[in-house]
Motif scaffolding. Structure first.
Motif, PDB file in Angstrom:
ATOM      1  N   ARG A   1      -2.395  -5.793  -4.888  1.00 39.21           N
ATOM      2  CA  ARG A   1      -2.136  -5.382  -3.449  1.00 39.21           C
ATOM      3  C   ARG A   1      -1.412  -6.590  -2.993  1.00 39.21           C
ATOM      4  O   ARG A   1      -1.115  -6.893  -1.644  1.00 39.21           O
ATOM      5  CB  ARG A   1      -3.799  -5.601  -2.721  1.00 39.21           C
ATOM      6  CG  ARG A   1      -4.573  -4.511  -3.416  1.00 39.21           C
ATOM      7  CD  ARG A   1      -4.478  -3.457  -2.514  1.00 39.21           C
ATOM      8  NE  ARG A   1      -4.773  -2.001  -3.109  1.00 39.21           N
ATOM      9  CZ  ARG A   1      -6.166  -1.637  -3.054  1.00 39.21           C
ATOM     10  NH1 ARG A   1      -7.034  -2.433  -2.274  1.00 39.21           N
ATOM     11  NH2 ARG A   1      -6.683  -0.674  -3.730  1.00 39.21           N
ATOM     12  N   LYS A   2      -1.195  -7.637  -3.787  1.00 38.02           N
ATOM     13  CA  LYS A   2      -0.328  -8.903  -3.303  1.00 38.02           C
ATOM     14  C   LYS A   2       1.016  -8.366  -2.486  1.00 38.02           C
ATOM     15  O   LYS A   2       1.292  -9.014  -1.846  1.00 38.02           O
ATOM     16  CB  LYS A   2      -0.066  -9.596  -4.645  1.00 38.02           C
ATOM     17  CG  LYS A   2      -0.886 -10.914  -5.089  1.00 38.02           C
ATOM     18  CD  LYS A   2      -0.273 -11.614  -6.064  1.00 38.02           C
ATOM     19  CE  LYS A   2      -1.045 -13.039  -6.051  1.00 38.02           C
ATOM     20  NZ  LYS A   2      -0.262 -13.882  -7.069  1.00 38.02           N
ATOM     21  N   GLY A   3       1.634  -7.538  -2.879  1.00 37.53           N
ATOM     22  CA  GLY A   3       2.472  -7.052  -2.358  1.00 37.53           C
ATOM     23  C   GLY A   3       2.767  -5.662  -1.304  1.00 37.53           C
ATOM     24  O   GLY A   3       3.509  -5.337  -0.748  1.00 37.53           O
ATOM     25  N   ALA A   4       1.283  -5.554  -1.136  1.00 35.65           N
ATOM     26  CA  ALA A   4       1.223  -4.551  -0.224  1.00 35.65           C
ATOM     27  C   ALA A   4       1.254  -4.798   1.179  1.00 35.65           C
ATOM     28  O   ALA A   4       1.419  -5.742   1.634  1.00 35.65           O
ATOM     29  CB  ALA A   4      -0.320  -3.863  -0.429  1.00 35.65           C
ATOM     30  N   ASP A   5       1.277  -3.615   1.927  1.00 37.22           N
ATOM     31  CA  ASP A   5       1.351  -3.729   3.572  1.00 37.22           C
ATOM     32  C   ASP A   5       0.202  -4.354   4.018  1.00 37.22           C
ATOM     33  O   ASP A   5      -1.021  -3.508   4.057  1.00 37.22           O
ATOM     34  CB  ASP A   5       1.660  -2.490   3.987  1.00 37.22           C
ATOM     35  CG  ASP A   5       1.874  -2.378   5.631  1.00 37.22           C
ATOM     36  OD1 ASP A   5       1.934  -3.443   6.062  1.00 37.22           O
ATOM     37  OD2 ASP A   5       2.048  -1.561   6.117  1.00 37.22           O
ATOM     38  N   PRO A   6       0.228  -5.471   4.617  1.00 44.50           N
ATOM     39  CA  PRO A   6      -0.838  -6.093   5.289  1.00 44.50           C
ATOM     40  C   PRO A   6      -1.668  -5.400   6.501  1.00 44.50           C
ATOM     41  O   PRO A   6      -2.744  -5.541   7.015  1.00 44.50           O
ATOM     42  CB  PRO A   6      -0.491  -7.459   5.958  1.00 44.50           C
ATOM     43  CG  PRO A   6       0.522  -7.814   5.247  1.00 44.50           C
ATOM     44  CD  PRO A   6       1.398  -6.364   4.787  1.00 44.50           C
ATOM     45  N   GLU A   7      -0.842  -4.340   6.896  1.00 41.10           N
ATOM     46  CA  GLU A   7      -1.268  -3.394   8.066  1.00 41.10           C
ATOM     47  C   GLU A   7      -2.352  -2.410   7.362  1.00 41.10           C
ATOM     48  O   GLU A   7      -3.107  -1.766   8.031  1.00 41.10           O
ATOM     49  CB  GLU A   7      -0.201  -2.696   8.737  1.00 41.10           C
ATOM     50  CG  GLU A   7       0.666  -3.624   9.574  1.00 41.10           C
ATOM     51  CD  GLU A   7      -0.310  -4.222  10.647  1.00 41.10           C
ATOM     52  OE1 GLU A   7      -0.969  -3.498  11.266  1.00 41.10           O
ATOM     53  OE2 GLU A   7      -0.064  -5.497  10.872  1.00 41.10           O
ATOM     54  N   THR A   8      -2.250  -1.885   6.088  1.00 35.80           N
ATOM     55  CA  THR A   8      -3.016  -1.085   5.464  1.00 35.80           C
ATOM     56  C   THR A   8      -4.034  -1.496   4.401  1.00 35.80           C
ATOM     57  O   THR A   8      -4.689  -0.824   3.873  1.00 35.80           O
ATOM     58  CB  THR A   8      -2.215   0.082   4.951  1.00 35.80           C
ATOM     59  OG1 THR A   8      -1.295  -0.549   3.682  1.00 35.80           O
ATOM     60  CG2 THR A   8      -1.345   0.711   5.668  1.00 35.80           C
ATOM     61  N   SER A   9      -3.970  -2.672   3.987  1.00 31.18           N
ATOM     62  CA  SER A   9      -4.785  -3.346   2.918  1.00 31.18           C
ATOM     63  C   SER A   9      -5.181  -4.819   3.551  1.00 31.18           C
ATOM     64  O   SER A   9      -4.407  -5.602   3.859  1.00 31.18           O
ATOM     65  CB  SER A   9      -3.969  -3.711   1.721  1.00 31.18           C
ATOM     66  OG  SER A   9      -4.662  -4.422   0.842  1.00 31.18           O
ATOM     67  N   TYR A  10      -6.763  -4.765   3.572  1.00 28.79           N
ATOM     68  CA  TYR A  10      -7.245  -5.876   3.856  1.00 28.79           C
ATOM     69  C   TYR A  10      -7.007  -7.154   2.853  1.00 28.79           C
ATOM     70  O   TYR A  10      -6.641  -8.336   3.269  1.00 28.79           O
ATOM     71  CB  TYR A  10      -9.107  -5.949   4.004  1.00 28.79           C
ATOM     72  CG  TYR A  10      -9.644  -7.097   3.965  1.00 28.79           C
ATOM     73  CD1 TYR A  10      -9.715  -7.796   5.379  1.00 28.79           C
ATOM     74  CD2 TYR A  10     -10.393  -7.648   3.174  1.00 28.79           C
ATOM     75  CE1 TYR A  10     -10.412  -8.906   5.601  1.00 28.79           C
ATOM     76  CE2 TYR A  10     -10.943  -8.917   3.166  1.00 28.79           C
ATOM     77  CZ  TYR A  10     -11.082  -9.461   4.544  1.00 28.79           C
ATOM     78  OH  TYR A  10     -11.636 -10.963   4.784  1.00 28.79           O
ATOM     79  N   THR A  11      -7.091  -6.850   1.555  1.00 29.91           N
ATOM     80  CA  THR A  11      -6.593  -7.565   0.254  1.00 29.91           C
ATOM     81  C   THR A  11      -5.158  -8.426   0.857  1.00 29.91           C
ATOM     82  O   THR A  11      -4.825  -9.504   0.844  1.00 29.91           O
ATOM     83  CB  THR A  11      -6.737  -7.156  -0.758  1.00 29.91           C
ATOM     84  OG1 THR A  11      -8.131  -6.792  -1.114  1.00 29.91           O
ATOM     85  CG2 THR A  11      -6.254  -8.104  -2.022  1.00 29.91           C
ATOM     86  N   ALA A  12      -4.142  -7.580   1.171  1.00 21.59           N
ATOM     87  CA  ALA A  12      -2.812  -7.968   1.423  1.00 21.59           C
ATOM     88  C   ALA A  12      -2.807  -8.771   2.676  1.00 21.59           C
ATOM     89  O   ALA A  12      -1.972  -9.701   2.610  1.00 21.59           O
ATOM     90  CB  ALA A  12      -1.889  -6.851   1.484  1.00 21.59           C
ATOM     91  N   ARG A  13      -3.536  -8.465   3.629  1.00 22.62           N
ATOM     92  CA  ARG A  13      -3.933  -9.102   4.764  1.00 22.62           C
ATOM     93  C   ARG A  13      -4.225 -10.476   4.647  1.00 22.62           C
ATOM     94  O   ARG A  13      -3.711 -11.534   5.300  1.00 22.62           O
ATOM     95  CB  ARG A  13      -4.390  -8.453   5.839  1.00 22.62           C
ATOM     96  CG  ARG A  13      -4.702  -9.048   7.213  1.00 22.62           C
ATOM     97  CD  ARG A  13      -5.534  -8.361   8.318  1.00 22.62           C
ATOM     98  NE  ARG A  13      -4.844  -7.039   8.100  1.00 22.62           N
ATOM     99  CZ  ARG A  13      -5.916  -6.061   8.452  1.00 22.62           C
ATOM    100  NH1 ARG A  13      -7.118  -6.159   9.054  1.00 22.62           N
ATOM    101  NH2 ARG A  13      -5.335  -4.634   8.652  1.00 22.62           N
TER     102      ARG A  13
END
Length: 110
Positions: free
Chosen positions: A19-31
């Protein structure tokens, strides 16, 4: 899917790392990762306190739930800092069989 394997923290860490590179809008972990180390460390502290409070005033189920939150946030901190679960497991393995008092006394980073 419920993961009950003994390596659940390794599996959780793998998901957090993905999730490091995921979208912060869709992933709490990325956020959380996008907010940086200070915010992640703050969350670890908050969850630690909530676990303590649960231990003092709640049910064992609440302690388990808060512990799960704490471990999740700890794996996020590990991912942020580049610490792999096996780094922690290796340290624990090195300490196995050593008295906690003796181990603490032997630390050079006192």
């Amino acid at each position: 899917m419920i993961m009950t394997d003994k390596h659940i923290l390794d599996q959780l860490y793998a998901v957090v790392s993905e999730r490091k590179g995921a979208d912060p809008e869709t992933s709490y972990t990325a956020r959380l990762l996008a907010k940086g180390t200070a915010k992640i460390a703050q969350k670890v502290g908050e969850e630690g306190v909530e676990t303590v409070i649960a231990a003092l005033a709640e049910t064992p189920q609440k302690v388990a739930s808060e512990s799960a939150d704490l471990l999740y946030h700890l794996t996020v901190l590990w991912a942020d800092q580049g610490v792999k679960p096996e780094d922690v497991w290796n340290i624990l393995a090195e300490r196995q069989g050593i008295s906690g008092i003796a181990e603490k006394a032997s630390r050079t980073d006192k």
